[in-house]
Motif scaffolding. Structure first.
Motif, PDB file in Angstrom:
ATOM      1  N   LEU A   1       0.831  -1.207   0.000  1.00 56.40           N
ATOM      2  CA  LEU A   1       0.000   0.000   0.000  1.00 56.40           C
ATOM      3  C   LEU A   1       0.865   1.257   0.000  1.00 56.40           C
ATOM      4  N   VAL A   2       1.908   1.254   0.800  1.00 54.83           N
ATOM      5  CA  VAL A   2       2.819   2.399   0.836  1.00 54.83           C
ATOM      6  C   VAL A   2       3.442   2.614  -0.543  1.00 54.83           C
ATOM      7  N   ALA A   3       3.798   1.535  -1.212  1.00 53.87           N
ATOM      8  CA  ALA A   3       4.363   1.648  -2.560  1.00 53.87           C
ATOM      9  C   ALA A   3       3.344   2.243  -3.529  1.00 53.87           C
ATOM     10  N   VAL A   4       2.088   1.835  -3.391  1.00 54.90           N
ATOM     11  CA  VAL A   4       1.021   2.401  -4.227  1.00 54.90           C
ATOM     12  C   VAL A   4       0.888   3.898  -3.973  1.00 54.90           C
ATOM     13  N   ALA A   5       0.894   4.289  -2.699  1.00 55.80           N
ATOM     14  CA  ALA A   5       0.787   5.705  -2.348  1.00 55.80           C
ATOM     15  C   ALA A   5       1.920   6.517  -2.961  1.00 55.80           C
ATOM     16  N   ARG A   6       3.140   5.970  -2.921  1.00 52.30           N
ATOM     17  CA  ARG A   6       4.280   6.695  -3.481  1.00 52.30           C
ATOM     18  C   ARG A   6       4.167   6.812  -5.013  1.00 52.30           C
ATOM     19  N   LYS A   7       3.664   5.773  -5.676  1.00 47.83           N
ATOM     20  CA  LYS A   7       3.479   5.847  -7.128  1.00 47.83           C
ATOM     21  C   LYS A   7       2.473   6.932  -7.490  1.00 47.83           C
ATOM     22  N   ILE A   8       1.331   6.934  -6.784  1.00 52.31           N
ATOM     23  CA  ILE A   8       0.308   7.940  -7.057  1.00 52.31           C
ATOM     24  C   ILE A   8       0.866   9.332  -6.785  1.00 52.31           C
ATOM     25  N   GLU A   9       1.561   9.454  -5.685  1.00 58.06           N
ATOM     26  CA  GLU A   9       2.150  10.723  -5.277  1.00 58.06           C
ATOM     27  C   GLU A   9       3.119  11.240  -6.347  1.00 58.06           C
ATOM     28  N   HIS A  10       3.957  10.370  -6.845  1.00 55.72           N
ATOM     29  CA  HIS A  10       4.962  10.759  -7.835  1.00 55.72           C
ATOM     30  C   HIS A  10       4.303  11.250  -9.126  1.00 55.72           C
ATOM     31  N   ILE A  11       3.304  10.521  -9.602  1.00 57.48           N
ATOM     32  CA  ILE A  11       2.658  10.889 -10.869  1.00 57.48           C
ATOM     33  C   ILE A  11       1.809  12.144 -10.704  1.00 57.48           C
ATOM     34  N   ALA A  12       1.182  12.285  -9.521  1.00 55.14           N
ATOM     35  CA  ALA A  12       0.239  13.385  -9.311  1.00 55.14           C
ATOM     36  C   ALA A  12       0.877  14.655  -8.788  1.00 55.14           C
ATOM     37  N   ARG A  13       2.199  14.678  -8.608  1.00 51.40           N
ATOM     38  CA  ARG A  13       2.856  15.831  -7.997  1.00 51.40           C
ATOM     39  C   ARG A  13       2.529  17.154  -8.699  1.00 51.40           C
ATOM     40  N   GLY A  14       2.309  17.116 -10.000  1.00 47.21           N
ATOM     41  CA  GLY A  14       2.030  18.342 -10.717  1.00 47.21           C
ATOM     42  C   GLY A  14       0.688  18.974 -10.352  1.00 47.21           C
ATOM     43  N   MET A  15      -0.239  18.174  -9.783  1.00 42.20           N
ATOM     44  CA  MET A  15      -1.563  18.714  -9.475  1.00 42.20           C
ATOM     45  C   MET A  15      -1.807  18.842  -7.976  1.00 42.20           C
ATOM     46  N   LEU A  16      -0.872  18.391  -7.154  1.00 41.38           N
ATOM     47  CA  LEU A  16      -1.089  18.448  -5.700  1.00 41.38           C
ATOM     48  C   LEU A  16      -0.593  19.767  -5.131  1.00 41.38           C
TER      49      LEU A  16
END
Length: 268
Positions: free
Chosen positions: A253-268
């Motif tokens: 789950l932590v790995a999933v969170a980091r993947k989402i975080e990395h891809i979504a950084r431009g909109m967060l």
């Protein structure tokens, strides 16, 4: 940065002249309905929102006329109407992060044979904005729009752990008033989970909210480190054991969170 403020109760002691009390009461009535949208009457609504029944009767009549509630004349009960969907549709449509997160969430849900949710904070709760489930996880009937308590769930505890200390303590103080004499025990379990999240990157809920269910949660942060979303994985304790969470699913789950975080950084 979008600023979110915890909504006051229908009969809040706050006297800010900018707050329209009628609107606040109407929204409180809409929030009185659970995720299953079970029909309820004015007396039950009044008890849930701590308003006089006569006031609730006027509000439910108005909301029915506007299409936000449906009224069953035979039973006298109300349920949420289709117009409620318009309140959140535009916001949901703008959440591109859901599209980013969904494939990673679905992959984990299928691997774990469990539910995986994406949520965002609202006051002392977390609102689910995306859900990926498998047939085995359907026993717990939660979906998009469901609200879960921040203090007793893996997702909520992970969010609290990721907050700046002063903000976290303000949340804790606000939540404490909801539990009365039970607060010391609730707080102790929550703080243990928060400490675990600080050390391991995820927080656990071992039957603390739904007795038959376990979950783990991890946050998705902005560039400055502030948590804005969270993901969880969970299900029935017979399938999602604490040992399985700790040894396998929570790290994934932590790995999933980091993947989402990395891809979504431009909109967060």
């Amino acid at each position: 940065m979008v600023r979110r403020k915890e909504a006051p109760s229908a009969e809040s002691g706050q006297k800010d002249y900018r707050i329209n009390s009628g609107l606040a009461r109407g929204l409180a009535v809409l929030k009185a309905f659970g995720p299953d949208n079970r029909p309820i009457g004015n007396a039950e609504i009044a008890a849930r929102v701590d308003l006089p029944k006569a006031t609730v009767s006027r509000l439910t009549f108005t909301l029915t006329e506007l299409g936000y509630l449906d009224h069953d004349e035979e039973t006298g009960r109300y349920s949420l109407g289709p117009a409620v969907l318009t309140l959140g549709y535009d916001v949901m449509a703008q959440m591109e992060i859901r599209d980013i997160a969904r494939p990673y969430m679905q992959e984990l849900a299928e691997y774990a044979d469990a539910s995986v949710y994406l949520g965002t904070p609202s006051g002392s709760e977390i609102i689910y904005v995306e859900a990926c489930r498998t047939p085995a996880s359907m026993a717990i009937r939660l979906g998009v729009g469901s609200r879960i308590p921040m203090i007793s769930t893996g997702m909520g505890r992970a969010f609290l752990a990721a907050l700046p200390e002063a903000e976290r303590e303000a949340h804790m103080a606000s939540i404490a008033s909801q539990f009365g004499d039970d607060w010391p025990q609730v707080e102790a379990r929550a703080r243990a989970a928060i400490a675990h999240a600080d050390a391991h990157g995820y927080a656990l809920s071992d039957g603390d909210w739904i007795a038959e269910a376990n979950s783990a949660g991890a946050v998705i942060r902005r560039r400055d480190g502030y948590p804005v979303y969270a993901v969880n994985v969970g299900g029935l304790r017979s399938i999602i054991t604490t040992e399985r969470l700790e040894q396998d699913l929570a790290p994934r789950l932590v790995a999933v969170a980091r993947k989402i975080e990395h891809i979504a950084r431009g909109m967060l």
